[in-house]
Design a protein around this motif. Sequence first.
Motif, PDB file in Angstrom:
ATOM      1  N   LEU A 178       0.751  -1.177  -0.080  1.00  0.00           N
ATOM      2  CA  LEU A 178      -0.033   0.069   0.040  1.00  0.00           C
ATOM      3  C   LEU A 178       0.836   1.106  -0.059  1.00  0.00           C
ATOM      4  O   LEU A 178       0.556   2.233  -0.639  1.00  0.00           O
ATOM      5  CB  LEU A 178      -0.800   0.071   1.230  1.00  0.00           C
ATOM      6  N   ARG A 179       1.846   1.238   0.756  1.00  0.00           N
ATOM      7  CA  ARG A 179       2.852   2.463   0.756  1.00  0.00           C
ATOM      8  C   ARG A 179       3.235   2.803  -0.465  1.00  0.00           C
ATOM      9  O   ARG A 179       3.624   3.645  -0.944  1.00  0.00           O
ATOM     10  CB  ARG A 179       3.944   2.119   1.909  1.00  0.00           C
TER      11      ARG A 179
ATOM     12  N   GLU B 123       0.976   4.288  -2.855  1.00  0.00           N
ATOM     13  CA  GLU B 123       0.836   5.588  -2.620  1.00  0.00           C
ATOM     14  C   GLU B 123       1.939   6.444  -2.807  1.00  0.00           C
ATOM     15  O   GLU B 123       1.590   7.690  -3.383  1.00  0.00           O
ATOM     16  CB  GLU B 123       0.263   5.803  -0.986  1.00  0.00           C
ATOM     17  N   ASN B 124       3.120   6.014  -2.671  1.00  0.00           N
ATOM     18  CA  ASN B 124       3.909   6.951  -2.936  1.00  0.00           C
ATOM     19  C   ASN B 124       5.067   6.556  -4.187  1.00  0.00           C
ATOM     20  O   ASN B 124       5.954   7.579  -4.309  1.00  0.00           O
ATOM     21  CB  ASN B 124       5.065   7.011  -1.594  1.00  0.00           C
TER      22      ASN B 124
ATOM     23  N   ASP C 297      -8.166  -0.277   2.379  1.00  0.00           N
ATOM     24  CA  ASP C 297      -7.571   0.582   1.500  1.00  0.00           C
ATOM     25  C   ASP C 297      -6.727   0.066   0.735  1.00  0.00           C
ATOM     26  O   ASP C 297      -6.513   0.651  -0.517  1.00  0.00           O
ATOM     27  CB  ASP C 297      -6.742   1.314   2.829  1.00  0.00           C
TER      28      ASP C 297
ATOM     29  N   ARG D 261      -7.221   0.874  -3.386  1.00  0.00           N
ATOM     30  CA  ARG D 261      -5.966   1.230  -4.211  1.00  0.00           C
ATOM     31  C   ARG D 261      -5.828   0.284  -5.590  1.00  0.00           C
ATOM     32  O   ARG D 261      -5.686   0.908  -6.504  1.00  0.00           O
ATOM     33  CB  ARG D 261      -4.723   1.292  -3.346  1.00  0.00           C
TER      34      ARG D 261
END
Length: 480
Positions: free
Chosen positions: A258-259, A262-263, A301, A305
């Motif tokens: 997930l990180r 997102e980034n 989440d 995504r």
Amino acid sequence: MKATNDLIVVGKMDGHLDEIMSGLEERDWNITHVESLQKIQRILHSSNDFLVGIIYLDASCLETLSSIEGVLNELSTRWIAVIPETLIKDASSCRMISRLFSGYHTISTDLEKLHQSLSHQHSFASLVLSHHDDDRLEECQDCHMVGASPSMKALYRTIHKVSTVDAPVFIRGESGTGKELTARAIHEESLRANAPFNAINCGALPANLIQSELFGHEKGAFTGASQRKIGIIEGAEGGTLFLDEIGDLPLDMQVNLLRFLENRTIQRVGGLKEITVDVRVLAATHVNLEEAVEKGTFREDLFHRLNVLQIKVPPLRERGDDIEILARHFFNKFASEKSIQVRGFTKESLAIMRLYEWPGNIRELINRIRRAMVMCEHSLIRPTDLGLERRQSASRYAESLEEARDIAERSVVMAALARNSFNIQHTARELGISRVTLYRLMDKHGVNRGNEAAGDKRDSRGGDSASPKVLHLSTVSKGR
């Protein structure tokens, strides 16, 4: 694109409609019949190939027609209404008909005039598609995807749409349906086609190795890490990352993934540096992730995504018209493995393959065909060589005389339909019954176009409009 005279007819069967359908059949229209207005969306959802259609209306249908007006407006099919003369005198009926239909005829209309109207609308609709769908089908054939059924054509169109953007794609489908092939097709149609396509099965790696495989590691990060390793994500720089069976990813790794989503940065195991990576992420699973989210085994989440765009790969049982194409494709592909005397399939084998449920989907089809090609001792592969004859005959046992009669009756009807490629007129003639009687028997035994062998086990679905001339879809079976 070669146009075929495929026509969908909606309306309750009676003497007038039967006469209209018979007359249009004689004028070379391939007709699919749907008994009620409520079933239009179900049928056309799986088949967008009907350029023209007829809705056979009476006063009782107008309220239903109003309720599905939005659905009709969303469809590309051009509709012609066949109505009783009394409706012409009603102002509100006339307004509705003018909004939803490209034309109308009364029930007592001249069949030749109706045929000309349909041909005129069909020609206009064909112009729109003449340089549209064929190009996309050819592109998907370049991606080694085989099939021309409505569900596959819909898949090709979706692949073409999602390949033009860079958003994540979530691919749903049962095991063996070709989810990785779909992911590769998306990659090969995208602007990233010349960059790497890296795939990893999240369920096939030990939990302690997943992080290292995905993100890589630095030298000395752990015992045995004798040198730096570039992970699968970093190795896909500029290209596409395909995460198969994402539902099997452990929860702690879901946080790290997930990180990254997102980034767009990663850290190798044992490293401190943030590394920016430009990749497009595709994910697939055969499990229901919504249920996994509810159970707490998959992060909500992360699901949102990944689930920006979604593709559903159809199971083989929904691709009845593709089965013979696929069987011959794999027969030719593995020709070097077959016995020298084996030259193809018997007609019975092709019919039974079309009626079989295929729980293992394409993977099972490949395995059965390869095994039969090696073990067959005849010139043509028979049902017994495929291991299907015993499964078909043993799939259901009668518990009463009445049930035994039903099983025998259904078996005869299904065999006749298969021998005649589900052509209603030819099947009825072979069985020595009328088309109306055959429709009644198909209703009784839950037989329909998109789900021929499913009986009362599955929802009825539409099929490819190119095969049979008249297909009755008046019965919706119970869901699983």
